[in-house]
Design a protein around this motif. Structure first.
Motif, mmCIF file in Angstrom:
data_model
loop_
_atom_site.group_PDB
_atom_site.id
_atom_site.type_symbol
_atom_site.label_atom_id
_atom_site.label_comp_id
_atom_site.label_asym_id
_atom_site.label_seq_id
_atom_site.Cartn_x
_atom_site.Cartn_y
_atom_site.Cartn_z
ATOM 1 N N ARG A 94 -105.235 20.659 -39.765
ATOM 2 C CA ARG A 94 -104.873 21.901 -39.097
ATOM 3 C C ARG A 94 -106.086 22.394 -38.316
ATOM 4 O O ARG A 94 -107.046 22.912 -38.899
ATOM 5 N N GLN A 116 -104.568 23.019 -45.131
ATOM 6 C CA GLN A 116 -103.868 24.285 -45.329
ATOM 7 C C GLN A 116 -103.226 24.286 -46.705
ATOM 8 O O GLN A 116 -102.667 23.283 -47.148
ATOM 9 N N ARG A 166 -105.421 33.425 -43.270
ATOM 10 C CA ARG A 166 -104.732 34.124 -42.190
ATOM 11 C C ARG A 166 -104.210 35.423 -42.770
ATOM 12 O O ARG A 166 -103.464 35.435 -43.745
ATOM 13 N N LEU A 202 -101.405 31.642 -46.586
ATOM 14 C CA LEU A 202 -101.963 30.802 -45.540
ATOM 15 C C LEU A 202 -103.469 30.737 -45.729
ATOM 16 O O LEU A 202 -104.218 31.575 -45.216
ATOM 17 N N PHE A 222 -107.095 28.153 -45.877
ATOM 18 C CA PHE A 222 -107.624 26.957 -45.233
ATOM 19 C C PHE A 222 -108.924 26.535 -45.909
ATOM 20 O O PHE A 222 -109.759 27.373 -46.260
#
Length: 420
Positions: free
Chosen positions: A236, A256, A285, A306, A308
């Protein structure tokens, strides 16, 4: 001849001829005559009841008796139970927990994995300009090297005073070994600390979407917090940081995950089901549309599923360089980009040497099958790969789609936003 019907709550109707019920005189509406007795209705035998009443009375009596029997049995049983309980415990009730026979855990359970790795997870407090920020790190070796994020050790763009707290509660000062803005990674070191527990380092290459993962960190300062989820996506491309975060702009070829990650988790491990580190939790996010902080460091930011992480393969390459030389090189193709172009990465300069097949004006739309929508995507995906590897670029050239192999190089200079 139409017959007017009325509903009543008594089986004998409004006249109240049945036992125990009488409708007092004068209660009928004006002009309304009392109903004729049942035995005077057409076709009825003297002294008889309506057929519906004759059929329903035995059924009603049976239903009432059944209910009374059930109630009496329940009351009797409850009373006996209460008497016995009171007799055995002197009139007091004591509640007993069940034994733990059903709580046996498999050696490969999440609880077992967490118990094994917690000693290798540390928590960081960084003081800068009179304020403290928090983060997480992982122990790399017995020499006291700890891997974390650059934005943890330099929350305002400059390194701060670092204090490391171990799972035992012991605190030790740490020094900065090296940091890399472009990959958002840093290595610090504690000295004179015995009994360190380095974590087992795995590889993100073997992960598949849907694999279970566990994150450990100190969200909002709550040390030792464990969350779990799955790998939501791989490769991602993510650009995070910048002047608003104060830690610089980082380009990440990220994993992710939906394992909840919150401020303070940064720099902590993302673990697979075997308990090996597969990523370094880095960014979230946020649902806050007004938030300009992709790291989620603002107090109002929180997990919306979300998260990462930097793949551990890339993190280890950077960590080795920081420990050995104090700085990290970056993987590049060797071209410049038109950052204003959307719909792919448009090349402004053509790389030479082994990548001469690329030309200025080419538009890269994918890297090894991963879509590219901008120049930032191309930079992130290239920097997440190893120097010396060959990657396949999907290129649009003069209306034709081409698959162009490109050899990746390493450059010692700091990367720039318009180069890949």
């Amino acid at each position: 001849m139409a017959v007017e019907a009325s509903w009543w709550s008594h089986p004998d109707g409004a006249t109240g001829h049945g036992p125990g019920f009488r409708l007092p005189p004068g209660r009928l509406p004006p002009g309304r005559q009392p109903a004729a007795p049942v035995d005077q209705l057409p076709g009825a035998e003297p002294g008889s009841a309506p057929p519906c009443v004759r059929r329903s009375r035995p059924a009603v009596r049976i239903a009432v008796c059944a209910v009374l029997v059930v109630l009496c049995a329940g009351l009797l049983g409850g009373g006996v139970g209460a008497v016995v309980q009171g007799t055995r415990q002197g009139g007091r009730i004591t509640l007993h927990p069940v034994n733990d026979v059903g709580l046996r855990r498999d050696p490969g359970s999440t609880a077992a994995v967490v118990r094994a790795v917690l000693p290798g997870v540390v928590y960081l407090r960084v003081g800068v300009a009179g304020s403290d920020s928090t983060g997480t790190g992982i122990v790399l070796d017995g020499a006291g090297h700890i891997l974390t994020n650059n934005h943890v050790v330099a929350p305002q763009g400059q390194p701060g005073r670092i204090t490391v707290t171990f799972s035992t509660g012991q605190e030790h000062p740490a020094t900065l070994v090296g940091r890399d803005v472009d990959s958002d990674l840093a290595v610090i070191q504690v000295k004179g600390v015995a009994g360190l527990h380095p974590l087992a380092l795995g590889s993100a290459d073997r992960l598949q979407v849907g694999d279970p993962v566990v994150a450990i960190g100190a969200p909002f300062g709550l040390r030792g917090t464990v969350t779990s989820g799955i790998v939501s996506a791989r490769d991602r491309p993510l650009t995070s940081g910048g002047t608003n975060a104060g830690a610089g702009l980082a380009y990440l070829d990220a994993l992710q995950t939906d394992a909840p990650i919150n401020p303070g988790n940064s720099g902590g491990p993302l673990l697979d089901a075997a308990g090996t580190v597969v990523g370094i939790n880095t960014a979230i996010r946020s649902a806050d549309s007004d938030s300009s902080d992709p790291f989620g460091a603002q107090d109002g930011a929180g997990s919306i599923g979300l998260g990462f992480a930097i793949p551990v393969d890339q993190a280890l390459r950077v960590a080795e360089q920081l420990i050995n030389t104090g700085r990290a090189a970056h993987t590049v193709i060797g071209t410049t980009l038109d950052l204003t172009y959307q719909g792919g990465a448009r090349l402004l300069g053509a790389p030479g040497g082994d990548t001469a097949a690329l030309r200025a004006g080419d538009i890269v739309t994918a890297v090894d099958g991963t879509p590219v929508t901008s120049g930032d995507d191309l930079v992130a995906l290239v920097r997440g790969r190893r120097p010396g590897d060959t990657t396949v670029l999907t290129v649009q050239r003069d209306g034709t789609t081409l698959e162009v192999p490109a050899l990746l190089h390493s450059t010692p200079r700091a990367g720039s936003a318009d180069s890949a």
